[in-house]
Scaffold this active site. Structure first.
Site, PDB file in Angstrom:
ATOM      1  N   ASP A 117      42.530  29.114  -3.575  1.00  0.00           N
ATOM      2  CA  ASP A 117      41.357  29.649  -2.896  1.00  0.00           C
ATOM      3  C   ASP A 117      40.483  30.330  -3.940  1.00  0.00           C
ATOM      4  OD1 ASP A 117      39.586  30.863  -0.797  1.00  0.00           O
ATOM      5  OD2 ASP A 117      41.203  30.163   0.500  1.00  0.00           O
ATOM      6  N   HIS A 172      35.616  27.474  -1.201  1.00  0.00           N
ATOM      7  CA  HIS A 172      36.801  28.249  -1.566  1.00  0.00           C
ATOM      8  C   HIS A 172      37.357  27.806  -2.921  1.00  0.00           C
ATOM      9  CE1 HIS A 172      37.239  30.541   2.170  1.00  0.00           C
ATOM     10  NE2 HIS A 172      36.845  29.444   2.799  1.00  0.00           N
ATOM     11  N   ASP A 220      36.766  23.994   5.284  1.00  0.00           N
ATOM     12  CA  ASP A 220      36.133  25.046   6.084  1.00  0.00           C
ATOM     13  C   ASP A 220      35.195  25.888   5.236  1.00  0.00           C
ATOM     14  OD1 ASP A 220      38.449  25.987   4.671  1.00  0.00           O
ATOM     15  OD2 ASP A 220      38.238  27.889   5.722  1.00  0.00           O
ATOM     16  N   GLU A 221      34.306  26.556   5.897  1.00  0.00           N
ATOM     17  CA  GLU A 221      33.475  27.614   5.312  1.00  0.00           C
ATOM     18  C   GLU A 221      32.873  27.212   3.964  1.00  0.00           C
ATOM     19  OE1 GLU A 221      35.788  31.465   7.275  1.00  0.00           O
ATOM     20  OE2 GLU A 221      36.397  30.759   5.300  1.00  0.00           O
TER      21      GLU A 221
END
Length: 510
Positions: free
Chosen positions: A169, A245, A308-309
């Site tokens: 991450d 990330h 994601d994100e």
């Protein structure tokens, strides 16, 4: 009073008073329990002869179950304990059932050291869902291999069969890539970390803890975790979160970012605008190198690519990204993420792997083998199932174990409130789906992110006893679930086991 007590003692089977008596009201609750008169005493001396296991692969015998390959039956009678299952996995779950019934700290019945009275019983059981997952985030904070084995033991005790291992991450890269050694040499170390939920001081500056956070897993250590989990019939699914990330990776390879950096392993929580440059051909080369080695280490049929994100802020002003969009006839920046996903989907498919992604991957075209992990509520899972994609339900409302579990004083958490009762109320199959669409719901998973979880005891505290509730969601048919019986009978029984095993757990059940 004396007469009533005497009558009770005389009615109790001989020998039970001085022994540990098995209680079959365990977590997760077996599908069928028929208890009979009488009991069998299991000891260290007779265990080897008294516990008999059988494999019966007959499809007809197990046809009534939705997950027949994990089904089992237990018969306790005068001659001892007979366990029959469709596969070795079923035998393992049966052993765990008896182990929990006996509150036995030893790992298997053949290792029993005390005396246990097992009331005669017929148990028939199988899980409701084939996917019963538990997640752990080792990027935000590193946890050593020996603790991960303990974590695996905990989830095995609950009948779970998947460990979702989040190992990269923004805040740290934990997977060794031999072709890219600087990822672990440099990106596995975070020099400082932002403190607390509300971390802004009066002058608008962040407040940091300057204690370095570091650690990574060698490929040999990863293989050891895979082996240990497989012995407990748990599949380890690794996650390399992309194309967002990725700040830790960018700190080593700044040319893979849209701005060129410089970047540092991110000391903040939240979402960074700095993501992999989707227009740079070297980005896909990098990702294929990483995922290629990942696939060599992890035999899992599924590989998690996150998704994601991922803000598109940088892509909108990046010349390389804009050129890639024009070359491929794309209309919006989000199409770049779909392009990356498709390329990696094909790459992994050539290695016999299926892609799992968070529900944001629905924003682009997916291959029919892609699996959607629905975390932003149930909506993504419903949409995916209607498009005939396999789904794992893990909504924040019920499944995020980094949220507070009590309104009493608690260790610092990221926020939110997911008590045991909320977890137990979850139904992975939404009522909106048809019977045909419901077939695409593989199961459910709880997620434990570790932004504010620094220690092994804290991690266990966040997991237990909520995992008890999640395991019944994953294993037990909805019409069998009974929250009152769960909290008043089965959960107290499990807490005694936790004490014997030395596990840390929250005392609050709300």
């Amino acid at each position: 009073m004396r007469k009533t007590l005497l009558a009770a003692l005389l009615a109790w089977p001989m020998g039970l008073l001085a022994q540990n008596v098995a209680n079959y009201q365990i977590v997760p609750l077996p599908r069928s329990i028929e208890q009979h008169e009488g009991s069998f005493t299991l000891t260290a001396q007779n265990a080897a002869q008294s516990v008999r296991t059988h494999i019966d692969p007959s499809a007809k015998r197990w046809a009534q179950y939705t997950v027949p390959d994990e089904a089992y039956e237990i018969e306790v009678g005068k001659k001892g304990i007979d366990i029959t299952a469709a596969t070795e996995a079923g035998l393992f779950y049966a052993q765990q059932t008896l182990r929990k019934a006996m509150q036995m700290p030893e790992a298997s019945l053949n290792e029993v050291t005390g005396e246990y009275a097992l009331p005669y019983v017929t148990i028939k059981d199988a899980p409701q869902f084939p996917y019963r997952g538990v997640h752990i985030d080792c990027s935000r904070h590193y946890f050593p291999v020996e603790f991960l084995k303990k974590y695996i033991d905990i989830i095995a005790l609950h009948g779970c069969n998947v460990l979702h291992w989040h190992i990269t991450d923004d805040q740290g890269w934990r997977f060794e890539v031999k072709a890219l050694p600087d990822l672990t040499a440099k990106a596995s170390r975070r020099e400082h970390t932002v403190i607390g939920n509300n971390c802004m001081s009066g002058n608008g500056e962040y407040i940091f803890d300057d204690t370095p956070e570091m650690g990574f897993y060698t490929q040999d250590e990863c293989r050891e975790i895979v082996r240990y989990a497989a012995e407990r019939y748990i599949n380890v699914i690794p996650e390399i979160d992309l194309p967002g990330h990725m700040v830790a990776a960018l700190s080593v390879y700044p040319e893979l970012g849209c701005t060129g950096g410089p970047y540092e392993v991110w000391p903040l929580w939240g979402i960074s605008d700095d993501v992999l440059c989707a227009g740079n051909d070297k980005t896909l080369e990098f990702l294929k190198t990483v995922l290629g080695e990942l696939a060599d280490v992890f035999p899992s049929k599924q590989i998690h690519i996150g998704g994601d994100e991922c803000p598109r802020t940088r892509w909108g002003s990046c010349p390389k990204c804009q050129a890639k969009m024009r070359a491929l006839g794309m209309k919006k920046a989000g199409d770049l993420q779909s392009y990356i996903n498709k390329e990696l989907d094909k790459f992994l498919a050539q290695r016999g792997r299926d892609v799992i992604g968070w529900d944001e991957i629905l924003e682009g075209e997916l291959s029919e083998n892609s699996i959607v992990m629905s975390w932003r509520g149930y909506e993504g899972g419903i949409e995916a199932a209607r498009k005939h994609h396999r789904v794992i339900m893990t909504p924040t409302t019920h499944c995020y174990f980094d949220y507070y579990q009590s309104k009493e004083r608690q260790p610092l958490s990221i926020g939110g409130y997911v008590p045991v009762s909320k977890v137990y109320s979850m139904e992975p199959v939404p009522a909106e789906l048809t019977a045909e669409e419901s077939r695409y719901i593989l199961g459910a998973q709880c997620n434990l992110w570790t932004e504010y979880v620094l220690s092994e005891d804290h991690l266990q505290y966040m997991l237990l006893p909520r995992l008890c509730a999640m395991s019944e969601v994953q294993w037990v048919n909805p019409d069998q679930k009974d929250y009152t019986a769960f909290t008043e009978t089965r959960l107290p029984h499990m807490l005694k086991i936790f004490k014997k095993l030395g596990y840390t757990y929250s005392p609050y059940v709300e």
